[in-house]
Design an enzyme around this catalytic site. Structure first.
Site, short mmCIF file in Angstrom:
data_model
loop_
_atom_site.label_atom_id
_atom_site.label_comp_id
_atom_site.label_asym_id
_atom_site.label_seq_id
_atom_site.Cartn_x
_atom_site.Cartn_y
_atom_site.Cartn_z
N HIS A 1 -8.86 3.94 -1.37
CA HIS A 1 -7.51 3.38 -1.21
C HIS A 1 -7.17 2.45 -2.38
O HIS A 1 -7.15 1.23 -2.22
CB HIS A 1 -7.42 2.65 0.13
CG HIS A 1 -6.08 2.06 0.44
ND1 HIS A 1 -4.89 2.57 -0.06
CD2 HIS A 1 -5.73 0.98 1.20
CE1 HIS A 1 -3.89 1.82 0.38
NE2 HIS A 1 -4.36 0.86 1.14
N LYS B 1 -10.03 6.28 4.00
CA LYS B 1 -11.35 5.86 4.45
C LYS B 1 -12.46 6.35 3.52
O LYS B 1 -13.31 5.57 3.11
CB LYS B 1 -11.57 6.39 5.88
CG LYS B 1 -12.88 6.04 6.50
CD LYS B 1 -12.94 4.56 6.85
CE LYS B 1 -14.34 4.15 7.28
NZ LYS B 1 -15.26 3.94 6.17
N CYS C 1 0.82 -1.22 0.00
CA CYS C 1 0.00 0.00 0.00
C CYS C 1 0.85 1.26 0.00
O CYS C 1 0.33 2.36 -0.15
CB CYS C 1 -0.92 0.00 1.21
SG CYS C 1 -1.61 -1.61 1.57
#
Ligand SMILES: [Zn+2]
Lengths: 388, 141
Positions: free
Chosen positions: A335, A331, A86
């Protein structure tokens, strides 16, 4: 070594786009970046393209950077896929900065792209799991929600962090996301709704977790002396830091600290010659609500264990003295793994220049901001300090 | 799609069946699961095998529900409901992640004494995988 600046930044919409491939998503971000370069963008000047990407469901694991580069009209460059889960996008940005600092190339593209909704739910979960510790954490029956839940439970035990603290992160970030036309979720939520969402991995519920997202982002990096050829208001990369950590949480020094964040932030502050108190705005890695609380502490915004009260005092609200995730964060903004880091840079570029697309989200008078991008549960972390 | 192939699994059987740790010949600390170089001193790759007691205390835990279970554990969640996963601090020092069994998920607490037992973990590629799970220690600490 040369000083480095960002002179353009673009982002696709984040969300679910069944009609778009990774190439088309990347094109949307790339063209948005080109438009943002005040004195005009000339692709012939670009010498390298670093593209953050986790794996796009395995469809184009090899040579994906060459593919998306040629598709947008950038063949024959030093194209490289950067993978650190990520944090791939954030590492793509600092790799671009290192390249320009070293004087290898003058103008470099850093970007990221991920397509997560082309594969079935089970396969998505498979791909999300590939960045954790497979032999032990995965075999204990956890995915990332479970791992962050283990951290959250211990944080609650050691420091008295509450259910309400966790949910307030979601409420704050959804409030900001509602003001972001490129966010995946452009709607607010209430504390009550966030607290009562179905449990995923106790103590984390559905509203503590970010979603799966398609999206892309692109930023243009050059040397500080060349920056003025592109714009009167470049955003300088004052400092950056990166650190890896033990992949499995059980191997780490502490369960409630991301040591990678602490070390990466130390390096970034040192290079920039600033401290946490000088950071006026930040985009942090809130893949789970607990992750944003950890970030406050490990970046030095507050004392260890004090993230809950720090949040509740309103410091990190968009109206507070240090807004965090004005974009809506992972959020609410979304993402798309490989794109997240350069997507944070896109937000900060415009925040610091004062030209955010939707003015209701613009934080006024900020000159220095921080980006924080985490790979997996903290196996890799990158922190970047930007200033106008 | 398998996450841990049979050969990958097979190589870790000493740890999963018998909790075999690696004691560093330089600093004396026990690495579990094993590392290539001792994670405490980062200076030695010579180890002596030691069998851990499997006893320890719950350091932290989570209760995995429907949305949190990986695909290969979804069946277990569907059949048995929420399952607890813990990180246990073993009496020899190392911490290790593992599922808990023979306990009502509501009764799991931090600090709870547990011991490891050989159990069925799951089935993948047509092979049942066994390994340790933690169960409450009778009579407490
Ligand atoms: Zn040692």
């Amino acid at each position: 070594m040369r000083k480095v600046a960002i002179v353009g930044a673009g982002q696709s919409r984040y969300g679910e786009f069944p009609d778009k491939s990774i190439k088309e998503l990347f094109l949307e971000a790339y063209q948005d970046m080109a438009k943002s370069v005040d004195r005009g963008y000339d692709p012939k000047r670009v010498g390298a393209a670093y593209i953050g990407n986790l794996g796009c469901g395995g469809f184009q694991l090899g040579n994906m950077s060459a593919l998306v580069s040629e598709y947008v009209g950038l063949p024959y460059v030093h194209a490289m896929r950067i993978e650190n889960a990520c944090a791939s996008g954030g590492y793509a940005l600092v790799t671009a900065a290192m390249d320009v600092m070293a004087g290898v190339h003058d103008v470099v593209l850093a970007g990221g792209v991920e397509k997560m909704t082309d594969v079935s739910g089970l396969k998505t979960k498979y791909w999300l799991g590939v960045s954790g510790d497979t032999e032990y954490e995965r075999l204990a029956g956890t995915t990332f929600s479970g791992l962050y839940a283990l951290i959250a439970q211990r944080h609650m035990h050691e420091f008295g962090t509450t259910r309400e603290h966790l949910s307030m992160v979601a409420v704050k970030n959804h409030k900001n996301g509602a003001q972001n036309p490129k966010a995946q979720f452009q709607r607010e939520t209430t504390l009550e709704k966030a607290m009562k969402a179905p449990m995923v991995a106790a103590p984390l519920n559905l509203f503590d977790c970010c979603s799966t997202t398609d999206g892309a982002s692109a930023v243009l990096v050059t040397s500080a002396e060349k920056a003025k050829e592109f714009t009167d208001t470049p955003i300088y990369i004052e400092g950056f830091g990166t650190a890896s950590d033990y992949l499995a949480i059980h191997d780490r020094v502490a369960t409630t600290t991301l040591e990678g964040t602490r070390r990466a932030a130390d390096q970034a502050y040192k290079m920039a010659g600033v401290g946490p108190k000088d950071i006026q705005i930040a985009e942090v890695h809130d893949c789970f609500t607990i992750a944003e609380l950890l970030a406050y502490e490990d970046l030095g915004f507050c004392e260890k264990g004090q993230a809950g009260p720090y949040l509740m005092e309103g410091h990190t609200q968009i109206t507070g003295d240090r807004p965090v995730n004005a974009s809506g964060g992972l959020k609410a903004k979304g993402h798309p793994i490989g794109s997240t880091g350069t997507g944070q840079a896109y937000e900060m570029f415009h925040q610091l220049r004062g030209d955010v697309q939707k003015p209701t989200r613009q934080v006024k008078g900020v000159e220095r901001g921080l980006l924080h991008n985490v790979g997996g549960s903290g196996g890799t972390v990158v922190v970047t300090v930007l200033a106008r | 799609m398998a996450h841990v192939s049979v050969p990958m699994y097979w190589r870790t059987i000493p740890q999963r069946y018998r909790l075999v740790g690696m004691q560093c010949k330089k600093c004396g600390k026990v690495n579990f699961p094993p590392k290539g170089v001792c994670k405490y001193c980062n200076a030695s790759s010579e180890f002596a095998e030691v069998r851990l007691s499997g006893k320890g205390k719950v350091h932290t835990f989570t209760l995995i529900g429907a949305g949190g279970a990986p695909p290969e554990f979804a069946e277990q969640e569907k059949a048995g409901g929420v399952y607890p996963v813990t990180i246990v601090e073993l009496e020899e020092g190392p911490k290790v992640i593992g599922q808990m069994a023979d306990v009502n998920p509501k009764d799991v607490t931090i600090g709870m004494p547990v011991r490891a037992e050989l159990r069925r973990i799951y089935e993948e590629e047509g092979v049942v995988r066994y390994g340790f799970k933690f169960v409450p220690l009778e009579g407490g600490a």
